[in-house]
Design a protein around this motif. Structure first.
Motif, PDB file in Angstrom:
ATOM      1  N   PRO A  19      42.244  39.203  39.542  1.00  0.00           N
ATOM      2  CA  PRO A  19      41.758  37.955  38.933  1.00  0.00           C
ATOM      3  C   PRO A  19      42.331  37.699  37.544  1.00  0.00           C
ATOM      4  CG  PRO A  19      39.930  39.177  39.890  1.00  0.00           C
ATOM      5  CD  PRO A  19      41.130  40.071  39.990  1.00  0.00           C
ATOM      6  N   ALA A  20      42.721  38.757  36.839  1.00  0.00           N
ATOM      7  CA  ALA A  20      43.271  38.584  35.492  1.00  0.00           C
ATOM      8  C   ALA A  20      44.566  37.763  35.525  1.00  0.00           C
ATOM      9  CB  ALA A  20      43.537  39.941  34.848  1.00  0.00           C
ATOM     10  N   MET A  22      45.091  35.131  37.519  1.00  0.00           N
ATOM     11  CA  MET A  22      44.889  33.764  38.010  1.00  0.00           C
ATOM     12  C   MET A  22      45.224  32.724  36.941  1.00  0.00           C
ATOM     13  SD  MET A  22      44.325  34.029  41.154  1.00  0.00           S
ATOM     14  CE  MET A  22      45.343  35.488  41.085  1.00  0.00           C
ATOM     15  N   ASP A  51      44.289  28.074  42.900  1.00  0.00           N
ATOM     16  CA  ASP A  51      43.464  29.142  42.340  1.00  0.00           C
ATOM     17  C   ASP A  51      42.443  29.617  43.386  1.00  0.00           C
ATOM     18  OD1 ASP A  51      41.396  30.545  40.985  1.00  0.00           O
ATOM     19  OD2 ASP A  51      41.807  29.533  39.116  1.00  0.00           O
ATOM     20  N   GLU A  52      41.791  28.652  44.048  1.00  0.00           N
ATOM     21  CA  GLU A  52      40.789  29.001  45.062  1.00  0.00           C
ATOM     22  C   GLU A  52      41.433  29.764  46.228  1.00  0.00           C
ATOM     23  OE1 GLU A  52      37.684  28.707  44.637  1.00  0.00           O
ATOM     24  OE2 GLU A  52      37.553  27.272  42.998  1.00  0.00           O
ATOM     25  N   THR A  55      42.137  33.326  45.010  1.00  0.00           N
ATOM     26  CA  THR A  55      40.925  34.148  44.860  1.00  0.00           C
ATOM     27  C   THR A  55      40.324  34.459  46.244  1.00  0.00           C
ATOM     28  OG1 THR A  55      39.571  32.202  44.405  1.00  0.00           O
ATOM     29  CG2 THR A  55      40.374  33.394  42.529  1.00  0.00           C
ATOM     30  N   ILE A  58      42.143  37.476  47.366  1.00  0.00           N
ATOM     31  CA  ILE A  58      41.645  38.676  46.679  1.00  0.00           C
ATOM     32  C   ILE A  58      40.321  39.133  47.305  1.00  0.00           C
ATOM     33  CG2 ILE A  58      40.783  39.589  44.481  1.00  0.00           C
ATOM     34  CD1 ILE A  58      42.732  37.609  43.080  1.00  0.00           C
ATOM     35  N   LYS A  59      39.445  38.150  47.571  1.00  0.00           N
ATOM     36  CA  LYS A  59      38.111  38.501  48.074  1.00  0.00           C
ATOM     37  C   LYS A  59      38.139  38.918  49.546  1.00  0.00           C
ATOM     38  CE  LYS A  59      36.132  34.673  46.129  1.00  0.00           C
ATOM     39  NZ  LYS A  59      35.144  33.651  45.834  1.00  0.00           N
ATOM     40  N   HIS A  64      38.839  42.726  47.346  1.00  0.00           N
ATOM     41  CA  HIS A  64      38.761  43.104  45.919  1.00  0.00           C
ATOM     42  C   HIS A  64      39.605  44.327  45.560  1.00  0.00           C
ATOM     43  CE1 HIS A  64      35.665  40.122  44.820  1.00  0.00           C
ATOM     44  NE2 HIS A  64      35.254  40.299  46.053  1.00  0.00           N
ATOM     45  N   TYR A  66      42.527  45.230  43.762  1.00  0.00           N
ATOM     46  CA  TYR A  66      43.349  44.502  42.803  1.00  0.00           C
ATOM     47  C   TYR A  66      44.772  45.067  42.690  1.00  0.00           C
ATOM     48  CZ  TYR A  66      38.845  42.523  41.297  1.00  0.00           C
ATOM     49  OH  TYR A  66      37.626  41.901  41.259  1.00  0.00           O
ATOM     50  N   GLY A 108      28.748  30.301  46.691  1.00  0.00           N
ATOM     51  CA  GLY A 108      29.707  30.738  47.705  1.00  0.00           C
ATOM     52  C   GLY A 108      30.068  29.647  48.694  1.00  0.00           C
ATOM     53  N   LEU A 110      32.399  27.446  48.475  1.00  0.00           N
ATOM     54  CA  LEU A 110      32.930  26.205  47.910  1.00  0.00           C
ATOM     55  C   LEU A 110      34.457  26.172  47.894  1.00  0.00           C
ATOM     56  CD1 LEU A 110      30.598  25.604  44.839  1.00  0.00           C
ATOM     57  CD2 LEU A 110      30.909  24.078  46.790  1.00  0.00           C
ATOM     58  N   GLY A 111      35.084  27.332  47.831  1.00  0.00           N
ATOM     59  CA  GLY A 111      36.537  27.403  47.702  1.00  0.00           C
ATOM     60  C   GLY A 111      37.258  26.683  48.833  1.00  0.00           C
TER      61      GLY A 111
ATOM     62  N   MET B  22      36.966  33.474  38.307  1.00  0.00           N
ATOM     63  CA  MET B  22      36.609  34.708  38.993  1.00  0.00           C
ATOM     64  C   MET B  22      36.626  35.915  38.044  1.00  0.00           C
ATOM     65  SD  MET B  22      38.591  36.425  42.190  1.00  0.00           S
ATOM     66  CE  MET B  22      37.827  37.654  43.234  1.00  0.00           C
ATOM     67  N   GLN B  23      37.528  35.853  37.062  1.00  0.00           N
ATOM     68  CA  GLN B  23      37.664  36.947  36.111  1.00  0.00           C
ATOM     69  C   GLN B  23      36.487  36.996  35.141  1.00  0.00           C
ATOM     70  OE1 GLN B  23      39.698  39.390  35.563  1.00  0.00           O
ATOM     71  NE2 GLN B  23      39.910  39.773  33.396  1.00  0.00           N
ATOM     72  N   TYR B  52      38.082  24.862  31.979  1.00  0.00           N
ATOM     73  CA  TYR B  52      38.391  25.066  33.394  1.00  0.00           C
ATOM     74  C   TYR B  52      37.234  25.798  34.061  1.00  0.00           C
ATOM     75  CZ  TYR B  52      40.736  26.676  37.630  1.00  0.00           C
ATOM     76  OH  TYR B  52      41.061  26.915  38.947  1.00  0.00           O
ATOM     77  N   SER B  55      35.317  27.803  41.678  1.00  0.00           N
ATOM     78  CA  SER B  55      34.125  27.952  42.516  1.00  0.00           C
ATOM     79  C   SER B  55      33.309  29.184  42.141  1.00  0.00           C
ATOM     80  CB  SER B  55      34.519  27.995  43.997  1.00  0.00           C
ATOM     81  OG  SER B  55      35.261  29.154  44.284  1.00  0.00           O
TER      82      SER B  55
END
Lengths: 152, 106
Positions: A19-20, A22, A51-52, A55, A58-59, A64, A66, A108, A110-111, B22-23, B52, B55
């Motif tokens: 996530p760092a 993104m 971005d969504e 992520t 990643i999820k 997760h 990384y 949750g 929404l992405g 997310m971070q 910014y 979700s």
């Protein structure tokens, strides 16, 4: 050297599934969206959708972890911006991916809704031996010489 | 992202600055969960300095709202600026929260 320039320009990056990173994805997507000719509000929306998508990888694909990688590819074409996001994690099942009903207010889910709402075309390719390729397209609105939009 | 907390007369104002993604959202989630657990009657989240939100950030706010619904507390989002307002609209959450686009508290 060819005298005919290609009408497609490509940008590709390999990103850690962390996530760092993104913020890096967002900056790049925003710059590419602007170069592609998207108006600022659509550039912001496409940046959010990318971005969504990352992520979600990643999820769900990397659960997760990384320490994995994904490849994000942009193709700038005269009438559209095409994006491909390739991961090498757990394959997604497209039939099970659905944005949730927005009347059901809960965290949750929404992405996927955001991605589908923002992008004009969304397709999950699970035909690779490993992982998934998400393909997304955003069409550019044609602008007439008087500055008004025309429908494509 | 930075999160600061100011308490006064039964209400807590949480001021967030920086990207809420997310971070960064787990840090805000911990603070908000703590306020809900302490039965704070009025929680204000100031998003004026958030350029910014994704979700994960929205989910954090929805989770807080579910908590305040349980404890019958009031939750107010203020300073929902023009950069992040479209994301609330996209998720249709602009009609779900008590929300204002300026950062003043009534």
């Amino acid at each position: 050297m060819s005298e005919v320039a290609s009408d497609t320009r490509t940008v590709e990056i390999r990103i850690p599934s962390d996530p760092a990173f993104m913020a890096v994805v967002r900056r790049l997507t925003s710059a590419v969206g602007t170069l592609a000719g998207l108006p600022p509000e659509e550039t912001s929306a496409v940046t959010l959708a990318v971005d969504e998508a990352c992520t979600n990888v990643i999820k769900h694909a990397y659960k997760h972890d990384y320490g994995q990688q994904m490849i994000l590819n942009f193709e700038l074409k005269p009438d559209r911006l095409e994006l491909r996001l390739r991961d090498y994690g757990t394959k997604c099942e497209p039939s099970r991916i659905k944005g949730r009903d927005l009347d059901d207010v809960r965290p949750g889910g929404l992405g996927v809704h955001i991605i589908r709402k923002v992008m004009d075309e969304v397709e999950y390719d699970t035909g690779h031996d490993v992982g998934t390729e998400l393909r997304m397209t955003k069409f550019l609105k044609a602008v007439k010489t008087d500055g008004s939009d025309t429908s494509r | 992202m930075e999160v600061t907390l100011a308490d006064s007369e039964g209400r807590s104002e949480v001021t967030v600055s920086g990207d809420l993604d997310m971070q960064s959202s787990p840090e805000l989630r911990r603070m908000l969960s703590d306020l809900v657990r302490k039965n704070v009657p009025h929680i204000i989240i100031n998003l004026e300095a958030v350029p910014y939100i994704d979700s994960s950030g929205l989910a954090t706010l929805v989770e807080c709202m579910q908590g305040t619904n349980r404890t019958k507390a009031r939750l107010q989002l203020i300073g929902v600026n023009e950069k992040i307002w479209p994301v609330f609209e996209l998720a249709r959450l602009h009609k779900v929260f008590e929300i204002s686009r300026d950062a003043t508290v009534d």
